[in-house]
Design a protein around this motif. Structure first.
Motif, PDB file in Angstrom:
ATOM      1  N   ALA A 221      25.588  -9.932  23.549  1.00  0.00           N
ATOM      2  CA  ALA A 221      26.922  -9.950  22.950  1.00  0.00           C
ATOM      3  C   ALA A 221      27.569  -8.570  23.045  1.00  0.00           C
ATOM      4  O   ALA A 221      28.786  -8.451  23.250  1.00  0.00           O
ATOM      5  CB  ALA A 221      26.831 -10.406  21.493  1.00  0.00           C
ATOM      6  N   GLU A 222      26.759  -7.522  22.916  1.00  0.00           N
ATOM      7  CA  GLU A 222      27.283  -6.159  23.008  1.00  0.00           C
ATOM      8  C   GLU A 222      27.820  -5.875  24.414  1.00  0.00           C
ATOM      9  O   GLU A 222      28.862  -5.223  24.576  1.00  0.00           O
ATOM     10  CB  GLU A 222      26.194  -5.143  22.657  1.00  0.00           C
ATOM     11  CG  GLU A 222      25.769  -5.144  21.198  1.00  0.00           C
ATOM     12  CD  GLU A 222      24.839  -6.298  20.843  1.00  0.00           C
ATOM     13  OE1 GLU A 222      24.626  -6.529  19.644  1.00  0.00           O
ATOM     14  OE2 GLU A 222      24.322  -6.976  21.778  1.00  0.00           O
ATOM     15  N   GLU A 223      27.110  -6.384  25.431  1.00  0.00           N
ATOM     16  CA  GLU A 223      27.573  -6.187  26.802  1.00  0.00           C
ATOM     17  C   GLU A 223      28.874  -6.938  27.060  1.00  0.00           C
ATOM     18  O   GLU A 223      29.796  -6.401  27.692  1.00  0.00           O
ATOM     19  CB  GLU A 223      26.500  -6.655  27.785  1.00  0.00           C
ATOM     20  CG  GLU A 223      25.273  -5.748  27.825  1.00  0.00           C
ATOM     21  CD  GLU A 223      24.125  -6.335  28.621  1.00  0.00           C
ATOM     22  OE1 GLU A 223      23.226  -5.570  29.015  1.00  0.00           O
ATOM     23  OE2 GLU A 223      24.124  -7.564  28.851  1.00  0.00           O
ATOM     24  N   LEU A 224      28.973  -8.144  26.552  1.00  0.00           N
ATOM     25  CA  LEU A 224      30.200  -8.919  26.736  1.00  0.00           C
ATOM     26  C   LEU A 224      31.373  -8.253  26.011  1.00  0.00           C
ATOM     27  O   LEU A 224      32.507  -8.267  26.510  1.00  0.00           O
ATOM     28  CB  LEU A 224      29.999 -10.345  26.241  1.00  0.00           C
ATOM     29  CG  LEU A 224      28.996 -11.183  27.050  1.00  0.00           C
ATOM     30  CD1 LEU A 224      28.821 -12.561  26.401  1.00  0.00           C
ATOM     31  CD2 LEU A 224      29.449 -11.333  28.502  1.00  0.00           C
ATOM     32  N   ALA A 225      31.104  -7.646  24.862  1.00  0.00           N
ATOM     33  CA  ALA A 225      32.151  -6.933  24.133  1.00  0.00           C
ATOM     34  C   ALA A 225      32.610  -5.700  24.908  1.00  0.00           C
ATOM     35  O   ALA A 225      33.807  -5.368  24.934  1.00  0.00           O
ATOM     36  CB  ALA A 225      31.648  -6.540  22.745  1.00  0.00           C
ATOM     37  N   LEU A 226      31.657  -5.022  25.550  1.00  0.00           N
ATOM     38  CA  LEU A 226      32.006  -3.847  26.355  1.00  0.00           C
ATOM     39  C   LEU A 226      32.862  -4.257  27.552  1.00  0.00           C
ATOM     40  O   LEU A 226      33.853  -3.595  27.874  1.00  0.00           O
ATOM     41  CB  LEU A 226      30.732  -3.147  26.831  1.00  0.00           C
ATOM     42  CG  LEU A 226      30.925  -1.918  27.722  1.00  0.00           C
ATOM     43  CD1 LEU A 226      31.681  -0.819  26.990  1.00  0.00           C
ATOM     44  CD2 LEU A 226      29.570  -1.403  28.227  1.00  0.00           C
ATOM     45  N   ILE A 227      32.498  -5.354  28.195  1.00  0.00           N
ATOM     46  CA  ILE A 227      33.288  -5.862  29.323  1.00  0.00           C
ATOM     47  C   ILE A 227      34.712  -6.178  28.877  1.00  0.00           C
ATOM     48  O   ILE A 227      35.691  -5.836  29.558  1.00  0.00           O
ATOM     49  CB  ILE A 227      32.611  -7.102  29.934  1.00  0.00           C
ATOM     50  CG1 ILE A 227      31.298  -6.714  30.626  1.00  0.00           C
ATOM     51  CG2 ILE A 227      33.542  -7.799  30.937  1.00  0.00           C
ATOM     52  CD1 ILE A 227      30.438  -7.892  31.050  1.00  0.00           C
ATOM     53  N   ALA A 228      34.835  -6.796  27.711  1.00  0.00           N
ATOM     54  CA  ALA A 228      36.157  -7.169  27.191  1.00  0.00           C
ATOM     55  C   ALA A 228      37.021  -5.948  26.894  1.00  0.00           C
ATOM     56  O   ALA A 228      38.251  -5.996  27.006  1.00  0.00           O
ATOM     57  CB  ALA A 228      35.996  -8.022  25.947  1.00  0.00           C
ATOM     58  N   ALA A 229      36.375  -4.846  26.525  1.00  0.00           N
ATOM     59  CA  ALA A 229      37.121  -3.661  26.090  1.00  0.00           C
ATOM     60  C   ALA A 229      37.446  -2.699  27.229  1.00  0.00           C
ATOM     61  O   ALA A 229      38.222  -1.760  27.036  1.00  0.00           O
ATOM     62  CB  ALA A 229      36.317  -2.928  25.015  1.00  0.00           C
ATOM     63  N   THR A 230      36.878  -2.910  28.399  1.00  0.00           N
ATOM     64  CA  THR A 230      36.991  -1.936  29.489  1.00  0.00           C
ATOM     65  C   THR A 230      38.221  -2.200  30.353  1.00  0.00           C
ATOM     66  O   THR A 230      38.444  -3.325  30.801  1.00  0.00           O
ATOM     67  CB  THR A 230      35.733  -1.967  30.370  1.00  0.00           C
ATOM     68  OG1 THR A 230      34.590  -1.663  29.559  1.00  0.00           O
ATOM     69  CG2 THR A 230      35.822  -0.949  31.492  1.00  0.00           C
ATOM     70  N   LYS A 231      38.999  -1.150  30.570  1.00  0.00           N
ATOM     71  CA  LYS A 231      40.202  -1.239  31.400  1.00  0.00           C
ATOM     72  C   LYS A 231      40.134  -0.189  32.509  1.00  0.00           C
ATOM     73  O   LYS A 231      39.619   0.913  32.315  1.00  0.00           O
ATOM     74  CB  LYS A 231      41.468  -0.996  30.572  1.00  0.00           C
ATOM     75  CG  LYS A 231      41.581  -1.864  29.320  1.00  0.00           C
ATOM     76  CD  LYS A 231      41.714  -3.332  29.668  1.00  0.00           C
ATOM     77  CE  LYS A 231      41.857  -4.185  28.401  1.00  0.00           C
ATOM     78  NZ  LYS A 231      41.828  -5.635  28.709  1.00  0.00           N
TER      79      LYS A 231
END
Length: 467
Positions: free
Chosen positions: A280-290
Motif C-alpha cells: 500500500a505504501e508503494e501504491l501511495a508513492l506512485i500516486a503522489a509522484t509527478k
C-alpha cells in the motif's frame, strides 16, 4: 513547397547511452554491468560476437566527440551515467575517475552550448546487484535511490534535465518474458514484479531529486509503440485494446496518472499473474509522484488482429494471449531491422499525449533508422544516406503538423550521434550521423549529418509535395 519552421528554442539533438557509447579502458575503475557480463558469457547471442569493450569509444574520444556535436550545431544531447562505472561494487564506494569523466563531459557540453540531458538508467544494472536478484529484489530499489542521490549531489550543478529511466518496460519485457535480454527469464509474473519495482524505483528517484533542492527538471523516457487494429471489427478492436493495455497503459498510467489501470489488475487477477510484492505504501508513492518532463522514444507501430487460434493453456502466460501481430499489405519496411516505417504515428502519439495526459511537456527523445552494411553507400569518403534524410523529413513533417495544432512538443533527438553498439544487434545496424570505422575508430560525417546541421541552422526545412 512548404517551409516547415519549428518553435524558437526547439531542442535539436541526439541521444545515446553510456553502455552503448563509452567503452572501457584498463584502469578506468569501471565495474561490470549485465551487458558487459552477457556479451562475454553469452557471446553467441550478439551479432558478430561484438562485446561492450570498445563500443563507440566515447570514454576516450569525448573531447573530440563534443567538438563534433558542436560542429553539427546540436543544442542538446541525451546520454546516461553508467551506474557500474560510478559505483563499481557493492561497497558503494564512488569511483573518482568516473566523477572526473562525467563532470568533464557535462562541463564541456555546456561550454559548447549543448545542454546535457542525463538519464540515470539505460538497461545497465550493475552485476553485483543482478547476482542478488536484480530488479526482483526490493533492495535494488534502495540501491537505485542511493545512486540517484549521489548523481544529484555530484553533477546537479551541471545538469538541467534529468531522467530516471529509459524505456522502463524493456528490462521487464525483454529480460523476464521474451528471452531477448539477459537474464533471459521467461515468466510473466516475475516480469510484472520487475516492472512494478522499476516504477517504484522511478518514484524513489524523483523523491531523491525533490529532496536535493535542485531547481532543474526531472522526468522519464518512455518507449511508445502506437497500436493499430487490422480493422474496425470488434474482435480486432479488442485485440488492439489489450495490446495497448499491456504494453502502453500498464506503464503510462502508473507514471503519468499515478495508478495502474483497473482493467489490467482484473485481467492479471483472473489469470493469477499479479505480482505479489506490492505494498500500500508503494501504491501511495506512485500516486503522489509527478514528473516535470516526458521523453518519448518512437521507432515503429504495433499492428494487431484478433487471435486466430487459442493460446496454449499450459504455456507461458503473455500479453500475446489476447492478440497476434498483423502484417499490413503495402507497409513500408526497414528490412535491416524487420520493422515497419510509419511516420504518421508521431502525429498520433502527440494527439494521444494531448488527449490522455494533458499539460505534460514532452519531446521526442529517440527516433531513428538503423541500416545494415552502410559502407556500401560510401561515395567519395562519405556515407550517402539519403534514406535517413527521407526518414527525418517524413517524421519531422508529421511532428510539425502536431505542433502546429498545439501539441506541447519541445524538441527532437535523433538516435544517434555516432554509430553505436546496439544491444544484441551490436553493430549490425548503423544509426549515427557519424560513421564509426570499427577497425580504426575513425569517425566521419554522413550526408544526413550535413542535412541535420542545415536543419538546425534554419530551425526547419523545406518539404516538397512529392516528399
Amino acid at each position: 513547397m512548404a517551409n516547415l519552421k519549428f518553435p524558437d528554442g526547439f531542442w535539436w539533438g541526439a541521444a545515446t547511452s553510456a553502455t552503448q557509447s563509452e567503452g572501457t579502458v584498463a584502469g578506468d575503475g569501471k565495474g561490470d554491468n549485465i551487458w558487459d557480463y552477457a556479451s562475454r558469457h553469452y557471446n553467441n547471442r550478439f551479432f558478430d560476437g561484438v562485446t561492450t569493450q570498445e563500443t563507440s569509444r566515447f570514454y576516450t574520444d569525448h573531447v573530440a566527440d563534443i567538438d563534433r556535436m558542436k560542429a553539427l550545431g546540436l543544442n542538446s544531447l541525451r546520454t546516461s551515467i553508467s551506474w557500474s562505472r560510478l559505483i563499481p561494487d557493492a561497497s558503494g564506494t564512488v569511483n573518482p575517475l568516473a566523477v572526473q569523466f562525467y563532470r568533464d563531459v557535462f562541463q564541456r557540453m555546456r561550454d559548447a552550448g549543448i545542454a546535457p540531458f542525463v538519464n540515470l538508467f539505460h538497461f545497465d544494472l550493475p552485476m553485483y546487484l543482478q547476482t542478488e536478484g536484480g530488479w526482483e529484489n526490493k533492495a535494488t530499489i534502495d540501491a537505485y535511490a542511493r545512486y540517484a542521490k549521489t548523481c544529484f549531489e555530484l553533477f546537479g550543478d551541471l545538469v538541467d534535465h534529468w531522467f530516471t529511466f529509459n524505456e522502463p518496460m524493456i528490462p521487464a519485457e525483454a529480460g523476464y518474458l521474451h528471452d531477448r535480454h539477459y537474464p533471459f527469464v521467461v515468466e510473466f509474473k516475475r516480469a510484472a514484479q520487475v516492472l512494478h519495482n522499476i516504477v517504484v524505483a522511478h518514484c524513489r528517484g524523483i523523491e531523491a531529486f525533490r529532496a536535493s533542492g535542485l531547481t532543474s527538471q526531472i522526468g522519464i523516457i518512455m518507449d511508445v509503440i502506437p497500436v493499430y487494429p487490422r480493422s474496425q471489427n470488434p474482435a480486432d478492436l479488442k485485440a488492439a485494446h489489450m495490446a495497448d493495455l499491456f504494453y502502453t497503459k500498464s506503464l503510462n498510467e502508473a507514471i503519468l496518472k499515478g495508478h495502474y489501470p483497473s482493467e489490467l489488475n482484473e485481467v492479471l487477477t483472473q489469470y493469477g499473474q499479479r505480482p505479489e510484492a506490492v505494498s500500500a505504501e508503494e501504491l501511495a508513492l506512485i500516486a503522489a509522484t509527478k514528473i516535470d518532463l516526458l521523453g518519448i522514444n518512437y521507432y515503429r507501430p504495433r499492428r494487431v488482429k484478433a487471435r486466430e487460434s487459442l493460446p496454449n493453456p499450459e504455456g507461458v502466460f503473455a500479453p500475446e494471449w489476447f492478440f497476434e501481430p498483423y502484417e499490413m499489405p503495402g507497409r513500408q519496411m526497414n528490412t535491416s531491422r524487420g520493422i515497419e516505417i510509419y511516420p504518421e504515428a508521431l502525429y498520433d502519439i502527440a494527439k494521444m499525449i494531448d488527449r490522455d495526459y494533458p499539460g505534460i511537456p514532452w519531446f521526442v527523445s529517440e527516433n531513428g533508422i538503423g541500416i545494415q552494411d552502410e559502407a556500401r553507400f560510401i561515395r567519395d569518403g562519405m556515407v550517402q544516406d539519403d534514406y535517413r534524410i527521407d526518414f527525418l523529413k517524413a517524421h519531422l513533417a508529421c511532428l510539425h503538423r502536431a505542433i502546429s495544432e498545439g501539441s506541447h512538443c519541445l524538441g527532437y533527438h535523433m538516435w544517434t550521434f555516432v554509430d553505436c553498439w546496439s544491444w544484441m544487434n551490436a553493430y549490425k545496424n548503423r544509426y549515427g550521423f557519424y560513421r564509426l570505422d570499427l577497425a580504426t575508430g575513425e569517425k566521419t560525417l554522413k550526408k544526413s549529418g550535413v542535412w541535420f546541421k542545415q536543419l538546425i541552422q534554419a530551425n526547419g526545412f523545406e518539404l516538397t509535395q512529392t516528399e
